[in-house]
Motif scaffolding. Structure first.
Motif, PDB file in Angstrom:
ATOM      1  N   ASP A 113     -25.462  31.692  29.056  1.00  0.00           N
ATOM      2  CA  ASP A 113     -25.670  31.970  29.908  1.00  0.00           C
ATOM      3  C   ASP A 113     -26.240  32.559  30.835  1.00  0.00           C
ATOM      4  O   ASP A 113     -26.313  33.640  30.316  1.00  0.00           O
ATOM      5  N   ALA A 114     -26.848  32.566  32.038  1.00  0.00           N
ATOM      6  CA  ALA A 114     -28.333  33.057  32.853  1.00  0.00           C
ATOM      7  C   ALA A 114     -27.647  32.955  34.183  1.00  0.00           C
ATOM      8  O   ALA A 114     -27.546  31.632  34.608  1.00  0.00           O
ATOM      9  N   GLU A 115     -28.670  33.989  34.395  1.00  0.00           N
ATOM     10  CA  GLU A 115     -28.452  33.475  36.361  1.00  0.00           C
ATOM     11  C   GLU A 115     -30.515  33.896  36.222  1.00  0.00           C
ATOM     12  O   GLU A 115     -31.286  34.364  35.920  1.00  0.00           O
ATOM     13  N   LEU A 116     -30.522  32.274  37.265  1.00  0.00           N
ATOM     14  CA  LEU A 116     -32.333  32.182  37.473  1.00  0.00           C
ATOM     15  C   LEU A 116     -32.037  32.406  39.424  1.00  0.00           C
ATOM     16  O   LEU A 116     -31.292  31.985  39.514  1.00  0.00           O
ATOM     17  N   ASN A 117     -33.494  32.683  39.536  1.00  0.00           N
ATOM     18  CA  ASN A 117     -34.251  32.848  40.203  1.00  0.00           C
ATOM     19  C   ASN A 117     -34.898  31.997  40.553  1.00  0.00           C
ATOM     20  O   ASN A 117     -35.910  30.984  39.860  1.00  0.00           O
ATOM     21  N   ALA A 118     -35.778  32.142  42.190  1.00  0.00           N
ATOM     22  CA  ALA A 118     -37.049  31.028  42.331  1.00  0.00           C
ATOM     23  C   ALA A 118     -37.932  31.575  41.491  1.00  0.00           C
ATOM     24  O   ALA A 118     -38.542  32.733  41.497  1.00  0.00           O
ATOM     25  N   GLY A 119     -38.522  30.343  40.522  1.00  0.00           N
ATOM     26  CA  GLY A 119     -39.784  30.460  39.950  1.00  0.00           C
ATOM     27  C   GLY A 119     -39.023  30.504  38.315  1.00  0.00           C
ATOM     28  O   GLY A 119     -39.948  30.257  38.060  1.00  0.00           O
ATOM     29  N   ASP A 120     -37.753  30.248  37.963  1.00  0.00           N
ATOM     30  CA  ASP A 120     -37.773  30.359  37.303  1.00  0.00           C
ATOM     31  C   ASP A 120     -37.360  29.031  36.382  1.00  0.00           C
ATOM     32  O   ASP A 120     -36.852  28.220  37.291  1.00  0.00           O
ATOM     33  N   THR A 121     -37.384  28.569  35.207  1.00  0.00           N
ATOM     34  CA  THR A 121     -36.855  27.091  34.425  1.00  0.00           C
ATOM     35  C   THR A 121     -36.078  27.455  33.524  1.00  0.00           C
ATOM     36  O   THR A 121     -36.554  28.080  32.786  1.00  0.00           O
ATOM     37  N   ILE A 122     -35.418  26.454  33.411  1.00  0.00           N
ATOM     38  CA  ILE A 122     -34.874  26.104  31.913  1.00  0.00           C
ATOM     39  C   ILE A 122     -34.875  24.929  32.043  1.00  0.00           C
ATOM     40  O   ILE A 122     -34.712  24.498  32.164  1.00  0.00           O
ATOM     41  N   PHE A 123     -34.685  24.811  30.265  1.00  0.00           N
ATOM     42  CA  PHE A 123     -34.893  23.444  29.455  1.00  0.00           C
ATOM     43  C   PHE A 123     -33.393  23.223  28.975  1.00  0.00           C
ATOM     44  O   PHE A 123     -32.729  24.478  28.089  1.00  0.00           O
ATOM     45  N   LEU A 124     -32.681  22.224  29.345  1.00  0.00           N
ATOM     46  CA  LEU A 124     -31.153  22.014  28.701  1.00  0.00           C
ATOM     47  C   LEU A 124     -31.233  20.744  27.673  1.00  0.00           C
ATOM     48  O   LEU A 124     -31.528  20.031  28.190  1.00  0.00           O
ATOM     49  N   PRO A 125     -31.606  21.203  26.170  1.00  0.00           N
ATOM     50  CA  PRO A 125     -31.146  19.655  25.670  1.00  0.00           C
ATOM     51  C   PRO A 125     -30.640  19.067  25.648  1.00  0.00           C
ATOM     52  O   PRO A 125     -28.864  19.143  25.981  1.00  0.00           O
ATOM     53  N   ARG A 126     -30.530  17.662  25.493  1.00  0.00           N
ATOM     54  CA  ARG A 126     -29.596  16.363  25.239  1.00  0.00           C
ATOM     55  C   ARG A 126     -28.254  17.087  24.500  1.00  0.00           C
ATOM     56  O   ARG A 126     -28.699  17.598  23.008  1.00  0.00           O
ATOM     57  N   ASN A 127     -27.155  16.454  24.329  1.00  0.00           N
ATOM     58  CA  ASN A 127     -25.914  16.452  23.641  1.00  0.00           C
ATOM     59  C   ASN A 127     -25.159  17.938  23.217  1.00  0.00           C
ATOM     60  O   ASN A 127     -24.797  18.246  22.457  1.00  0.00           O
ATOM     61  N   ILE A 128     -25.987  18.952  24.623  1.00  0.00           N
ATOM     62  CA  ILE A 128     -25.570  20.359  25.056  1.00  0.00           C
ATOM     63  C   ILE A 128     -24.945  20.129  25.745  1.00  0.00           C
ATOM     64  O   ILE A 128     -25.201  19.867  27.219  1.00  0.00           O
ATOM     65  N   PRO A 129     -23.539  20.332  26.127  1.00  0.00           N
ATOM     66  CA  PRO A 129     -22.408  20.861  27.595  1.00  0.00           C
ATOM     67  C   PRO A 129     -23.077  21.128  28.094  1.00  0.00           C
ATOM     68  O   PRO A 129     -23.610  23.008  27.473  1.00  0.00           O
ATOM     69  N   HIS A 130     -23.341  21.662  29.254  1.00  0.00           N
ATOM     70  CA  HIS A 130     -23.506  22.338  29.834  1.00  0.00           C
ATOM     71  C   HIS A 130     -22.877  22.521  31.756  1.00  0.00           C
ATOM     72  O   HIS A 130     -22.971  21.160  32.341  1.00  0.00           O
ATOM     73  N   GLN A 131     -23.383  23.545  32.518  1.00  0.00           N
ATOM     74  CA  GLN A 131     -23.407  22.813  33.623  1.00  0.00           C
ATOM     75  C   GLN A 131     -24.257  24.179  34.750  1.00  0.00           C
ATOM     76  O   GLN A 131     -24.639  25.220  33.798  1.00  0.00           O
ATOM     77  N   TRP A 132     -24.038  24.349  36.126  1.00  0.00           N
ATOM     78  CA  TRP A 132     -24.497  25.707  36.713  1.00  0.00           C
ATOM     79  C   TRP A 132     -23.987  25.722  38.112  1.00  0.00           C
ATOM     80  O   TRP A 132     -23.398  24.918  38.670  1.00  0.00           O
ATOM     81  N   LEU A 133     -24.118  26.906  38.890  1.00  0.00           N
ATOM     82  CA  LEU A 133     -23.779  27.144  40.162  1.00  0.00           C
ATOM     83  C   LEU A 133     -24.793  28.131  41.003  1.00  0.00           C
ATOM     84  O   LEU A 133     -24.696  28.809  40.302  1.00  0.00           O
TER      85      LEU A 133
END
Length: 182
Positions: A108-128
C-alpha cells in the motif's frame, strides 16, 4: 527393435525441429511513430464510461504483435480503479503528474511524479488518484485484450457495473471489489 525405435525417434526429429519454420508476424509496426498529445493509436477516445478521464492508447498491441501496450491516463479529481486482477498480464505504472495511492497485495504505497510501480499478474490491485490533476503512463505485458476492453466499454451507452464486470471477465481480468476511498 521397438525399444530402439522408441529411443531413436526423438533424436531423429531434432533436425526437423532445428530447421523448422519459424512463425512470422506481419502486423508488427516496422517504423517509428509519434503520438501527439491528446491523440492515441486507436483514433477514438477511450474510457468515456469513466467520464472525463482520457485513457489513450499510445502503443497498441497491434504495434507490437501483442508483446505490450501502453496507455496514457489523465485524471481529474478523485478517480481510481476497482479492486481487480489481470490473469495473464503484468503492469507497470509511472506517475507523470500528481499523487496516487496504489494497493497491490500487501503493498500500500503513495506515488508521486517520477515514481514507478510494477504490478505482477494474478495479484489483486487498484489505485486512486489523490491529487486534483494527475497523469499516468502504464504498460501491460503481454498486451492481451485491455485495449479491446476499453473500446467495447466505450461502445456501451450507459453501462451498468454488472456490464463492465462481465466485459472485464471476457477480456482476461476480474473486478473483485469497489474502488479505494481516501
Amino acid at each position: 527393435m521397438k525399444r530402439k525405435q522408441f529411443l531413436l525417434a526423438p533424436i531423429a526429429a531434432l533436425p526437423a525441429i532445428a530447421l523448422g519454420k519459424t512463425e512470422t508476424h506481419t502486423s508488427r509496426t516496422k517504423l517509428p511513430f509519434i503520438v501527439q498529445a491528446g491523440n492515441n493509436r486507436s483514433g477514438v477516445p477511450m474510457m468515456k464510461f469513466m467520464g472525463i478521464h482520457p485513457n489513450d492508447v499510445v502503443v497498441s498491441r497491434k504495434d507490437t504483435d501483442n508483446a505490450l501496450s501502453a496507455f496514457l491516463f489523465t485524471g481529474y479529481g478523485n478517480v481510481g480503479t476497482p479492486l481487480h486482477v489481470h490473469f495473464n498480464q503484468d503492469e507497470f505504472f509511472t506517475v507523470i503528474e500528481g499523487k496516487y495511492r496504489f494497493v497491490c497485495g500487501e503493498v500500500d504505497a503513495e506515488l508521486n511524479a517520477g515514481d514507478t510501480i510494477f504490478l505482477p499478474r494474478n495479484i489483486p490491485h487498484q489505485w486512486l488518484q489523490l491529487s486534483e490533476n494527475g497523469k499516468l503512463i502504464y504498460t501491460v505485458n503481454p498486451a492481451g485484450e485491455l485495449e479491446d476492453f476499453f473500446q467495447e466499454a466505450n461502445n456501451l451507452k450507459e453501462p451498468t457495473q454488472e456490464e463492465i464486470d462481465k466485459l472485464a471477465l471476457k477480456h482476461g481480468m476480474k473486478h473483485l471489489g469497489p474502488p479505494l476511498s481516501r
